[in-house]
Design a protein around this motif. Sequence first.
Motif, PDB file in Angstrom:
ATOM      1  N   ILE A  27       0.860  -1.185   0.000  1.00 40.28           N
ATOM      2  CA  ILE A  27       0.000   0.000   0.000  1.00 40.28           C
ATOM      3  C   ILE A  27       0.891   1.229   0.000  1.00 40.28           C
ATOM      4  N   GLY A  28       0.615   2.138  -0.914  1.00 35.59           N
ATOM      5  CA  GLY A  28       1.366   3.378  -0.986  1.00 35.59           C
ATOM      6  C   GLY A  28       0.439   4.551  -0.724  1.00 35.59           C
ATOM      7  N   LEU A  29       1.021   5.669  -0.315  1.00 32.32           N
ATOM      8  CA  LEU A  29       0.224   6.867  -0.040  1.00 32.32           C
ATOM      9  C   LEU A  29       0.314   7.820  -1.225  1.00 32.32           C
ATOM     10  N   GLY A  30      -0.847   8.092  -1.835  1.00 29.84           N
ATOM     11  CA  GLY A  30      -0.918   9.045  -2.922  1.00 29.84           C
ATOM     12  C   GLY A  30      -1.289  10.423  -2.405  1.00 29.84           C
ATOM     13  N   LEU A  31      -0.635  11.454  -2.932  1.00 25.94           N
ATOM     14  CA  LEU A  31      -0.868  12.822  -2.475  1.00 25.94           C
ATOM     15  C   LEU A  31      -1.610  13.639  -3.517  1.00 25.94           C
ATOM     16  N   TRP A  32      -2.415  12.950  -4.344  1.00 21.84           N
ATOM     17  CA  TRP A  32      -3.196  13.604  -5.393  1.00 21.84           C
ATOM     18  C   TRP A  32      -4.184  14.587  -4.774  1.00 21.84           C
ATOM     19  N   ASN A  33      -4.854  14.167  -3.711  1.00 17.77           N
ATOM     20  CA  ASN A  33      -5.837  15.005  -3.028  1.00 17.77           C
ATOM     21  C   ASN A  33      -5.441  15.184  -1.568  1.00 17.77           C
ATOM     22  N   ASN A  34      -5.935  16.244  -0.970  1.00 20.53           N
ATOM     23  CA  ASN A  34      -5.814  16.507   0.464  1.00 20.53           C
ATOM     24  C   ASN A  34      -4.439  16.982   0.913  1.00 20.53           C
ATOM     25  N   PHE A  35      -3.548  17.267  -0.021  1.00 21.22           N
ATOM     26  CA  PHE A  35      -2.213  17.743   0.351  1.00 21.22           C
ATOM     27  C   PHE A  35      -1.874  19.085  -0.296  1.00 21.22           C
ATOM     28  N   GLY A  36      -2.887  19.806  -0.710  1.00 20.14           N
ATOM     29  CA  GLY A  36      -2.666  21.077  -1.372  1.00 20.14           C
ATOM     30  C   GLY A  36      -2.605  22.251  -0.411  1.00 20.14           C
ATOM     31  N   PHE A  41      -2.347  21.832   7.030  1.00 25.67           N
ATOM     32  CA  PHE A  41      -1.006  21.254   6.994  1.00 25.67           C
ATOM     33  C   PHE A  41      -0.793  20.250   8.127  1.00 25.67           C
ATOM     34  N   ASP A  42      -1.301  20.541   9.297  1.00 26.75           N
ATOM     35  CA  ASP A  42      -1.102  19.616  10.426  1.00 26.75           C
ATOM     36  C   ASP A  42      -1.733  18.256  10.149  1.00 26.75           C
ATOM     37  N   THR A  43      -2.852  18.248   9.420  1.00 28.86           N
ATOM     38  CA  THR A  43      -3.485  16.979   9.061  1.00 28.86           C
ATOM     39  C   THR A  43      -2.621  16.227   8.056  1.00 28.86           C
ATOM     40  N   GLN A  44      -2.077  16.938   7.087  1.00 29.15           N
ATOM     41  CA  GLN A  44      -1.182  16.314   6.110  1.00 29.15           C
ATOM     42  C   GLN A  44      -0.007  15.640   6.827  1.00 29.15           C
ATOM     43  N   ARG A  45       0.551  16.364   7.735  1.00 30.32           N
ATOM     44  CA  ARG A  45       1.703  15.863   8.482  1.00 30.32           C
ATOM     45  C   ARG A  45       1.332  14.601   9.265  1.00 30.32           C
ATOM     46  N   ALA A  46       0.172  14.631   9.904  1.00 30.82           N
ATOM     47  CA  ALA A  46      -0.274  13.473  10.682  1.00 30.82           C
ATOM     48  C   ALA A  46      -0.518  12.262   9.788  1.00 30.82           C
ATOM     49  N   ILE A  47      -1.028  12.493   8.586  1.00 27.33           N
ATOM     50  CA  ILE A  47      -1.276  11.393   7.650  1.00 27.33           C
ATOM     51  C   ILE A  47       0.038  10.739   7.230  1.00 27.33           C
ATOM     52  N   VAL A  48       1.031  11.556   6.901  1.00 28.64           N
ATOM     53  CA  VAL A  48       2.340  11.015   6.499  1.00 28.64           C
ATOM     54  C   VAL A  48       2.965  10.236   7.647  1.00 28.64           C
ATOM     55  N   HIS A  49       2.898  10.785   8.851  1.00 27.94           N
ATOM     56  CA  HIS A  49       3.444  10.074  10.019  1.00 27.94           C
ATOM     57  C   HIS A  49       2.753   8.732  10.212  1.00 27.94           C
ATOM     58  N   GLN A  50       1.410   8.737  10.124  1.00 30.04           N
ATOM     59  CA  GLN A  50       0.664   7.496  10.337  1.00 30.04           C
ATOM     60  C   GLN A  50       1.019   6.460   9.277  1.00 30.04           C
ATOM     61  N   ALA A  51       1.121   6.910   8.039  1.00 32.52           N
ATOM     62  CA  ALA A  51       1.466   5.987   6.955  1.00 32.52           C
ATOM     63  C   ALA A  51       2.826   5.342   7.202  1.00 32.52           C
ATOM     64  N   PHE A  52       3.811   6.141   7.529  1.00 35.57           N
ATOM     65  CA  PHE A  52       5.153   5.600   7.744  1.00 35.57           C
ATOM     66  C   PHE A  52       5.190   4.698   8.969  1.00 35.57           C
ATOM     67  N   ASP A  53       4.466   5.065  10.006  1.00 34.81           N
ATOM     68  CA  ASP A  53       4.417   4.237  11.217  1.00 34.81           C
ATOM     69  C   ASP A  53       3.825   2.856  10.948  1.00 34.81           C
ATOM     70  N   LEU A  54       3.016   2.743   9.891  1.00 35.97           N
ATOM     71  CA  LEU A  54       2.400   1.460   9.532  1.00 35.97           C
ATOM     72  C   LEU A  54       3.200   0.709   8.470  1.00 35.97           C
ATOM     73  N   GLY A  55       4.365   1.220   8.121  1.00 36.84           N
ATOM     74  CA  GLY A  55       5.223   0.521   7.168  1.00 36.84           C
ATOM     75  C   GLY A  55       5.070   0.958   5.738  1.00 36.84           C
ATOM     76  N   ILE A  56       4.240   1.962   5.472  1.00 33.81           N
ATOM     77  CA  ILE A  56       4.132   2.485   4.101  1.00 33.81           C
ATOM     78  C   ILE A  56       5.403   3.251   3.785  1.00 33.81           C
ATOM     79  N   THR A  57       6.084   2.823   2.763  1.00 34.95           N
ATOM     80  CA  THR A  57       7.338   3.471   2.369  1.00 34.95           C
ATOM     81  C   THR A  57       7.238   4.175   1.021  1.00 34.95           C
ATOM     82  N   TYR A  58       6.148   3.927   0.270  1.00 39.17           N
ATOM     83  CA  TYR A  58       6.002   4.530  -1.058  1.00 39.17           C
ATOM     84  C   TYR A  58       5.083   5.746  -0.972  1.00 39.17           C
TER      85      TYR A  58
END
Length: 337
Positions: A27-36, A41-58
Amino acid sequence: MYRANEQRYDKMVYNRLGVSGLKLSAIGLGLWNNFGSVDPFDTQRAIVHQAFDLGITYFDLANNYGPVPGSAEENFGRIMASDMKPYRDEMVIASKAGYVMWPGPYGNWGSRKSIIASANQSLKRTGLDYFDIFYSHRPDPATDPEETALALDQLVHDGKTLYVGISNYNGAQTKVMTDIFRDLKTPFIIHQPRYNMLNRQVEDDVLPILTAENKAAVSFSSLCQGLLTDKYLHGIPANSRANKGTIPFLEPAQVEQTLTTVKRLNEVAESRHQSLAQMALAWNLRQPAIASVLIGASRPEQVVANVQALDHLAFTATELERIEQILAQQTPINWKA
């Protein structure tokens, strides 16, 4: 100060891209929406942190993601600089060029000038030294494919990307590019097509080419922009993209055509003890050529829920047959509406 979860690699699945040495998180994280620039910004940051904490590297970007165009790369660059820089070598970060980015004849399509200028701008916006993958976002009907391929190849030689990919190319176009990259010895490893239960054209077109050529795919629009979630199970929500008119194929009339199908698919998902979104992601990953599926998220909890798709990837023959029967009755969606 962000500190990554020490158990982040324990449950994630990592799939090799063809015969290359690179693996992507399933599973990879796409930044097409919700990162503009219009998104918190704080939500964007939290999403990236959560993704990486779950092993998403892409992490998947493009030069024009926003709005405004370019702002997703800028915001991701801010997150990298403030929190993720120590983990850069644990991440696969991709961007793309090919859709409209700046005015005039050079901010679009796949000319050598456009591809290389776009990559330089994207690196500046993200603050990165290089991308792991840089894509041609779509084929250019007015430019020789060899010119686009040579531009991507140049980015590799210049140290601006490690690998290259293509997106939205049909099967014949994919074969042409594969042959050119082979002659150039370019590390072309991946195709990014739109693919989901309601859009399956690539099964008979692109995926066989990738399999024959030992290449891999990462699917975008894996949840069909929310159609394959519980969002539309009870009709079209007032705050949905279908009512905002921002996505052409999510016009209310087209969404209405899918509601019966979505409800029946949800029944299958419930019998598997999954959400519809989790089953849809697992269904994509049943394809051997698909190494990773992209998800979008507007809040961290969505990332957590989607990653749980990996807890139940296998399908029985009966389940697959039932899904095929349901999909066979769906009126085709006009994706170019």
